[in-house]
Scaffold this motif. Structure first.
Motif, short mmCIF file in Angstrom:
data_model
loop_
_atom_site.label_atom_id
_atom_site.label_comp_id
_atom_site.label_asym_id
_atom_site.label_seq_id
_atom_site.Cartn_x
_atom_site.Cartn_y
_atom_site.Cartn_z
N ALA A 111 0.82 -1.21 0.00
CA ALA A 111 0.00 0.00 0.00
C ALA A 111 0.86 1.26 0.00
N LEU A 112 1.97 1.24 0.74
CA LEU A 112 2.86 2.40 0.76
C LEU A 112 3.46 2.66 -0.63
N VAL A 113 3.97 1.60 -1.24
CA VAL A 113 4.61 1.75 -2.55
C VAL A 113 3.59 2.15 -3.61
N ALA A 114 2.47 1.45 -3.65
CA ALA A 114 1.45 1.77 -4.63
C ALA A 114 0.82 3.13 -4.35
N ALA A 157 -1.54 -0.14 -26.37
CA ALA A 157 -1.80 0.26 -24.99
C ALA A 157 -3.00 1.20 -24.92
N ARG A 158 -4.09 0.69 -24.34
CA ARG A 158 -5.21 1.58 -24.05
C ARG A 158 -5.01 2.28 -22.71
N ILE A 159 -4.18 1.70 -21.86
CA ILE A 159 -3.85 2.30 -20.58
C ILE A 159 -2.49 1.77 -20.14
N PHE A 160 -1.73 2.62 -19.45
CA PHE A 160 -0.42 2.24 -18.93
C PHE A 160 -0.54 1.81 -17.47
N LEU A 161 0.47 1.08 -16.99
CA LEU A 161 0.52 0.69 -15.59
C LEU A 161 0.55 1.90 -14.67
N GLY A 162 1.34 2.92 -15.04
CA GLY A 162 1.57 4.05 -14.15
C GLY A 162 2.54 3.66 -13.04
N ASP A 163 2.96 4.63 -12.26
CA ASP A 163 3.86 4.35 -11.14
C ASP A 163 3.19 3.46 -10.10
N VAL A 164 1.87 3.58 -9.96
CA VAL A 164 1.17 2.73 -9.00
C VAL A 164 1.35 1.26 -9.37
N GLY A 165 1.35 0.97 -10.68
CA GLY A 165 1.46 -0.41 -11.12
C GLY A 165 2.88 -0.92 -11.18
N SER A 166 3.79 -0.12 -11.78
CA SER A 166 5.18 -0.59 -11.90
C SER A 166 5.83 -0.74 -10.53
N GLY A 167 5.63 0.25 -9.66
CA GLY A 167 6.20 0.14 -8.32
C GLY A 167 5.57 -0.98 -7.52
N GLY A 168 4.24 -1.10 -7.62
CA GLY A 168 3.57 -2.17 -6.90
C GLY A 168 4.00 -3.54 -7.35
N LEU A 169 4.17 -3.72 -8.67
CA LEU A 169 4.64 -5.01 -9.18
C LEU A 169 6.08 -5.29 -8.76
N GLY A 170 6.92 -4.24 -8.78
CA GLY A 170 8.30 -4.43 -8.33
C GLY A 170 8.36 -4.88 -6.89
N PHE A 171 7.54 -4.26 -6.04
CA PHE A 171 7.52 -4.68 -4.64
C PHE A 171 6.99 -6.10 -4.49
N ALA A 172 5.84 -6.40 -5.12
CA ALA A 172 5.22 -7.71 -4.94
C ALA A 172 6.13 -8.83 -5.43
N CYS A 173 6.74 -8.65 -6.61
CA CYS A 173 7.65 -9.68 -7.12
C CYS A 173 8.88 -9.82 -6.23
N GLY A 174 9.41 -8.68 -5.79
CA GLY A 174 10.59 -8.72 -4.92
C GLY A 174 10.30 -9.36 -3.58
N ALA A 175 9.15 -9.05 -3.00
CA ALA A 175 8.79 -9.63 -1.70
C ALA A 175 8.58 -11.13 -1.81
#
Length: 339
Positions: free
Chosen positions: A82-85, A200-218
């Motif tokens: 939640a913090l990262v996203a 691309a009809r929509i991009f991940l945005g920072d909410v998505g790229s950062g959230g995915l980076g955290f989730a995969c890393g964790a």
């Protein structure tokens, strides 16, 4: 050993459906709020495109973690996600300073790693070193995923690959709740992909790229802590993504450039600038995973005594591919007549 994979497919299917529906909602919201990425020098797209679609993946991952993971580690995972996203979601609405975002990323990484390895259990210098490396590595993954988010489908497809692979590793290790969580993340990525690839009809945005980076890393750290001998399989899963992000960063640092500023020097960016389509670039990156990394991981299962050598050979080949690819693209750009 793989008993969780059956229920995992059901979880992944539900996550796929939920992610697709939430992406539709995110697309409508982005259009309403005029959250649009405009074409620019660093960007690889040619028309204004809504951003912030990654909120769908984050919400699905958070709900899955709340329902599936044991406490208190599950709560730490959700809070850190939640913090990262959250900081990414704010940044998608109005730009924030890089320093503030990095501070939040480091705090979120520290929060999760402290739950995985409570400070009172750190008894040796090696324990402290692993703890510190994990915090920096997790914060690094958040930013590496963000660095690589500039081409249609690239980060979403690579996250799908990493999450599915981690689901397989965690299933083999008997970590059922984490297996289901990883497969839910994979399903959420798959549900988002049709909105982001090939057009691309929509991009991940920072909410998505950062959230995915955290989730995969964790999830990567959980698999490592569950069985540290799995390190060689784990190193291969994100190899192609980390090679482009890490080696480009290293190249900028060694070259004396301001490594912390926006740029377009990643291999995937060079490929698109030289004329390759977004679909071709995403296909090349996934092709390396399927044609080189996956067979190598299967070979490591067949010949476990050679797993370190196999993994190191693939990592070296991935780095060499990055170097050769950059040189080939540079030649192509300098000699446009030969195209």
């Amino acid at each position: 050993m793989f008993a969780a994979l059956g229920p995992g497919l059901s979880v992944a299917g539900l996550a796929l459906l939920a992610s697709a529906l939430l992406t539709v909602a995110a697309l409508r919201y982005a259009r309403w709020r005029r959250m649009l990425d405009q074409p620019g020098r660093r960007r690889m797209h040619r028309e204004a495109t809504p951003r912030g679609g990654g909120i769908a993946i984050v919400l699905v991952a958070a709900v899955a973690a709340l329902l599936l993971l044991p406490q208190p580690i599950g709560g730490a995972f959700v809070a850190s996600l939640a913090l990262v996203a959250g900081i990414g979601w704010i940044d998608d609405h109005r730009p924030l300073s890089a320093g503030l975002r990095l501070a939040v990323h480091l705090f979120a990484a520290l929060l999760f790693v402290a739950a995985l390895w409570p400070p009172e259990t750190l008894r040796t210098g090696r324990d402290v070193l692993v703890f510190g490396t994990a915090v920096l590595g997790l914060a690094g993954a958040i930013n590496f995923w963000n660095f690589m988010d500039g081409s249609n489908g690239l980060v979403a497809s690579q996250s799908l690959w990493v999450a599915a692979g981690l689901g397989g590793v965690l299933a083999a290790l008997g970590a059922t709740p984490w297996t289901l969580c990883a497969l839910a993340l994979a399903g959420a990525c798959l549900g988002f992909l049709p909105f982001n690839f090939p057009r691309a009809r929509i991009f991940l945005g920072d909410v998505g790229s950062g959230g995915l980076g955290f989730a995969c890393g964790a999830l990567w750290l959980v698999a490592f802590e569950t069985d540290r001998s799995a390190i060689w399989w784990l190193l291969l899963l994100p190899a192609v993504l980390l090679a482009d992000a890490g080696l480009t960063l290293l190249q900028r640092v060694v070259g004396g450039r301001r490594w912390y500023t926006a740029h377009r020097e990643h291999l995937y960016q060079w490929c698109i600038r030289s004329g390759a389509s977004h679909a071709r670039v995403a296909g090349m990156y996934m092709g390396w995973n399927l044609l080189v990394v996956l067979p190598a991981m299967l070979a490591m299962l067949r010949w476990p005594a050679a797993k370190a050598g196999i993994a190191l050979a693939v990592l070296a080949a991935t780095a060499m591919l990055w170097l050769v690819g950059k040189r080939a693209v540079l030649r192509r750009v300098r000699n446009p007549v030969s195209r």
